[in-house]
Design a protein around this motif. Structure first.
Motif, PDB file in Angstrom:
ATOM      1  N   ARG A  16     -34.424  43.100 -32.211  1.00 60.12           N
ATOM      2  CA  ARG A  16     -33.429  43.797 -33.025  1.00 60.12           C
ATOM      3  C   ARG A  16     -33.974  45.010 -33.770  1.00 60.12           C
ATOM      4  N   GLY A  17     -35.286  45.218 -33.731  1.00 57.67           N
ATOM      5  CA  GLY A  17     -35.860  46.371 -34.405  1.00 57.67           C
ATOM      6  C   GLY A  17     -36.658  45.994 -35.643  1.00 57.67           C
ATOM      7  N   ASN A  18     -37.419  46.968 -36.144  1.00 63.21           N
ATOM      8  CA  ASN A  18     -38.312  46.716 -37.279  1.00 63.21           C
ATOM      9  C   ASN A  18     -37.561  46.264 -38.526  1.00 63.21           C
ATOM     10  N   ARG A  19     -36.393  46.866 -38.779  1.00 62.61           N
ATOM     11  CA  ARG A  19     -35.648  46.499 -39.984  1.00 62.61           C
ATOM     12  C   ARG A  19     -35.248  45.035 -39.956  1.00 62.61           C
ATOM     13  N   ALA A  20     -34.846  44.566 -38.784  1.00 61.70           N
ATOM     14  CA  ALA A  20     -34.475  43.148 -38.670  1.00 61.70           C
ATOM     15  C   ALA A  20     -35.685  42.254 -38.901  1.00 61.70           C
ATOM     16  N   GLY A  21     -36.836  42.644 -38.362  1.00 59.71           N
ATOM     17  CA  GLY A  21     -38.048  41.860 -38.562  1.00 59.71           C
ATOM     18  C   GLY A  21     -38.449  41.795 -40.020  1.00 59.71           C
ATOM     19  N   ILE A  22     -38.394  42.936 -40.699  1.00 62.89           N
ATOM     20  CA  ILE A  22     -38.745  42.964 -42.121  1.00 62.89           C
ATOM     21  C   ILE A  22     -37.723  42.181 -42.940  1.00 62.89           C
ATOM     22  N   GLY A  23     -36.433  42.342 -42.601  1.00 67.89           N
ATOM     23  CA  GLY A  23     -35.401  41.595 -43.310  1.00 67.89           C
ATOM     24  C   GLY A  23     -35.570  40.096 -43.141  1.00 67.89           C
ATOM     25  N   ASP A  66     -29.073  36.855 -36.194  1.00 71.20           N
ATOM     26  CA  ASP A  66     -30.436  36.577 -35.736  1.00 71.20           C
ATOM     27  C   ASP A  66     -31.417  36.534 -36.903  1.00 71.20           C
ATOM     28  N   VAL A  67     -31.222  37.421 -37.870  1.00 72.42           N
ATOM     29  CA  VAL A  67     -32.094  37.424 -39.047  1.00 72.42           C
ATOM     30  C   VAL A  67     -31.969  36.104 -39.804  1.00 72.42           C
ATOM     31  N   VAL A  68     -30.734  35.637 -39.980  1.00 74.15           N
ATOM     32  CA  VAL A  68     -30.518  34.378 -40.708  1.00 74.15           C
ATOM     33  C   VAL A  68     -31.109  33.215 -39.920  1.00 74.15           C
ATOM     34  N   LYS A  69     -30.821  33.171 -38.606  1.00 73.54           N
ATOM     35  CA  LYS A  69     -31.363  32.080 -37.786  1.00 73.54           C
ATOM     36  C   LYS A  69     -32.886  32.089 -37.804  1.00 73.54           C
ATOM     37  N   GLY A  70     -33.466  33.267 -37.596  1.00 68.57           N
ATOM     38  CA  GLY A  70     -34.926  33.360 -37.589  1.00 68.57           C
ATOM     39  C   GLY A  70     -35.543  33.005 -38.922  1.00 68.57           C
ATOM     40  N   LEU A 110     -48.345  42.134 -35.260  1.00 70.49           N
ATOM     41  CA  LEU A 110     -48.288  41.878 -33.822  1.00 70.49           C
ATOM     42  C   LEU A 110     -47.151  42.659 -33.176  1.00 70.49           C
ATOM     43  N   GLY A 111     -45.976  42.608 -33.809  1.00 66.54           N
ATOM     44  CA  GLY A 111     -44.826  43.332 -33.275  1.00 66.54           C
ATOM     45  C   GLY A 111     -45.065  44.827 -33.221  1.00 66.54           C
ATOM     46  N   TRP A 112     -45.743  45.349 -34.226  1.00 67.60           N
ATOM     47  CA  TRP A 112     -46.065  46.782 -34.252  1.00 67.60           C
ATOM     48  C   TRP A 112     -46.924  47.173 -33.052  1.00 67.60           C
ATOM     49  N   GLY A 113     -47.947  46.364 -32.747  1.00 67.88           N
ATOM     50  CA  GLY A 113     -48.820  46.671 -31.619  1.00 67.88           C
ATOM     51  C   GLY A 113     -48.120  46.516 -30.276  1.00 67.88           C
ATOM     52  N   VAL A 114     -47.362  45.426 -30.120  1.00 69.63           N
ATOM     53  CA  VAL A 114     -46.667  45.189 -28.853  1.00 69.63           C
ATOM     54  C   VAL A 114     -45.630  46.272 -28.601  1.00 69.63           C
ATOM     55  N   GLY A 174     -47.916  19.450 -39.023  1.00 73.97           N
ATOM     56  CA  GLY A 174     -47.825  20.751 -39.664  1.00 73.97           C
ATOM     57  C   GLY A 174     -48.698  21.819 -39.043  1.00 73.97           C
ATOM     58  N   LEU A 175     -49.790  21.430 -38.393  1.00 77.57           N
ATOM     59  CA  LEU A 175     -50.674  22.440 -37.816  1.00 77.57           C
ATOM     60  C   LEU A 175     -50.013  23.208 -36.673  1.00 77.57           C
ATOM     61  N   PRO A 176     -49.392  22.532 -35.678  1.00 77.99           N
ATOM     62  CA  PRO A 176     -48.664  23.296 -34.660  1.00 77.99           C
ATOM     63  C   PRO A 176     -47.511  24.101 -35.255  1.00 77.99           C
ATOM     64  N   ALA A 177     -46.857  23.546 -36.269  1.00 82.48           N
ATOM     65  CA  ALA A 177     -45.758  24.269 -36.905  1.00 82.48           C
ATOM     66  C   ALA A 177     -46.262  25.554 -37.549  1.00 82.48           C
ATOM     67  N   ALA A 178     -47.440  25.499 -38.174  1.00 86.61           N
ATOM     68  CA  ALA A 178     -48.012  26.700 -38.783  1.00 86.61           C
ATOM     69  C   ALA A 178     -48.302  27.762 -37.743  1.00 86.61           C
ATOM     70  N   ALA A 179     -48.765  27.336 -36.553  1.00 90.79           N
ATOM     71  CA  ALA A 179     -49.067  28.296 -35.490  1.00 90.79           C
ATOM     72  C   ALA A 179     -47.815  28.987 -34.976  1.00 90.79           C
ATOM     73  N   LEU A 180     -46.658  28.305 -35.055  1.00 93.00           N
ATOM     74  CA  LEU A 180     -45.410  28.865 -34.535  1.00 93.00           C
ATOM     75  C   LEU A 180     -44.596  29.613 -35.590  1.00 93.00           C
ATOM     76  N   THR A 181     -44.981  29.510 -36.848  1.00 87.23           N
ATOM     77  CA  THR A 181     -44.205  30.141 -37.921  1.00 87.23           C
ATOM     78  C   THR A 181     -44.034  31.649 -37.753  1.00 87.23           C
ATOM     79  N   PRO A 182     -45.034  32.408 -37.281  1.00 87.27           N
ATOM     80  CA  PRO A 182     -44.822  33.861 -37.131  1.00 87.27           C
ATOM     81  C   PRO A 182     -43.855  34.244 -36.017  1.00 87.27           C
ATOM     82  N   PHE A 183     -43.558  33.328 -35.076  1.00 88.30           N
ATOM     83  CA  PHE A 183     -42.831  33.730 -33.869  1.00 88.30           C
ATOM     84  C   PHE A 183     -41.424  34.252 -34.131  1.00 88.30           C
ATOM     85  N   PRO A 184     -40.597  33.613 -34.991  1.00 88.78           N
ATOM     86  CA  PRO A 184     -39.246  34.157 -35.184  1.00 88.78           C
ATOM     87  C   PRO A 184     -39.243  35.615 -35.637  1.00 88.78           C
ATOM     88  N   ALA A 185     -40.109  35.967 -36.589  1.00 85.57           N
ATOM     89  CA  ALA A 185     -40.158  37.356 -37.051  1.00 85.57           C
ATOM     90  C   ALA A 185     -40.673  38.282 -35.948  1.00 85.57           C
TER      91      ALA A 185
END
Length: 314
Positions: free
Chosen positions: A51-58, A11-15, A90-94, A33-44
């Protein structure tokens, strides 16, 4: 290596690959590129919650390395500041059970706060006035746009309306770009939170994200708007600039509340999709309609438009 660990690494590699692809589209494709920029944070954001914070940071570190290899260190820094940090915040707050609006506000303030601190340190260390550089960049963009019009044969009196409009727009941008940056980052965060809500059933733990039509600003925001109105009467350029930026953000927040009310009535009365799309199209094209929606959000403080009404006895 356990199956869970292998799944997390996959999942880390795919994301990471998806994040880099979206960010590359943002850098290289002017319109798409503008819609792509808006979606860039979503995989992380998504895989960090799955998968947890470590996976997100990785995932973020992997994407940053790939971006640096493809586009250089400056592109990597831009990715980290624009998308990666927002996703992690965002992930931290959610993950802590914050509401959608609180998660978004926290993430945006953390992201822009750190960016402002880094900009201040850079400005002091290098002796560069970043505000003047931003203003100069806006003026240069206006000059390039005017040159493009001239190359297309628009000159003299025909060019004057375009020059006046661009110069006025540049003056507004020069004064309001802090508020516009905050609004833009908030929109990106909101898009990712709404997308996360659609994938909530795939996460291992439930998340607290209410539908957008329930959005409501805190009641004290009206006092901020009132204070800003009085601040605009003060004959001081710095105070006026700050007040205009705060007023712009407050207006945007009340616009969101008004839009949530409209969405509420759309769903309550099952308004056809075609009429909804026509309304949103008019909202983009008609500034007065956007102002009316913002006023609707402001008056909701007293009218409470979404309060269930008791049926009248016949």
């Amino acid at each position: 290596m356990s199956s869970d660990t292998k799944g997390a690494l996959l999942d880390v590699v795919k994301g990471g690959v998806v994040s880099v692809t979206l960010f590359a589209a943002f850098l290289n494709l002017p319109v798409i590129g503008l819609p792509a920029a808006a979606l860039t944070p979503f995989p992380a954001l998504y895989f960090g919650l799955k998968r947890g914070n470590r996976a997100g940071i990785g995932l973020v570190l992997l994407a940053a390395v790939l971006v640096a290899l493809a586009g250089g260190p400056e592109a990597s820094v831009l990715y980290l500041g624009q998308s990666a940090l927002l996703a992690l915040a965002l992930g931290w707050g959610v993950a802590r059970g914050y509401s959608a609006s609180r998660s978004i506000a926290t993430a945006v303030l953390v992201t822009l706060g750190l960016a402002a601190a880094a900009a201040a340190v850079y400005s002091v260390a290098s002796g560069v006035d970043l505000h003047e550089r931003v203003v100069a960049g806006i003026r240069e963009s206006i000059s390039q746009a005017l040159s493009l019009y001239e190359k297309r044969g628009i000159k003299g009196d025909e060019l004057k309306p375009f020059r006046d409009a661009l110069e006025q727009g540049g003056e507004v941008l020069s004064r309001l770009y802090p508020a516009l940056l905050l609004i833009g980052q908030s929109i990106v965060a909101g898009i990712n939170v709404m997308l996360l809500r659609r994938f909530a059933n795939r996460l291992p733990a439930p998340i607290r994200i209410a539908p957008f039509n329930s959005f409501r600003n805190p009641d004290y925001l009206v006092w901020v708007a009132i204070a800003v109105g009085f601040s605009l009467l003060i004959d001081n350029n710095v105070v006026n600039a700050a007040a205009l930026n705060v007023a712009t953000v407050a207006g945007f927040l009340y616009f969101l509340q008004g839009l949530a009310i409209v969405r509420h009535y759309f769903e309550t009365y099952s308004v056809p999709a075609l009429l909804r799309y026509l309304f949103y199209a008019m909202l983009v094209m008609q500034a007065y309609l956007a102002i009316a929606v913002a006023l609707l959000g402001l008056f909701d403080l007293w009218a409470d438009f979404r309060r269930p009404r008791k049926p009248k006895n016949l």
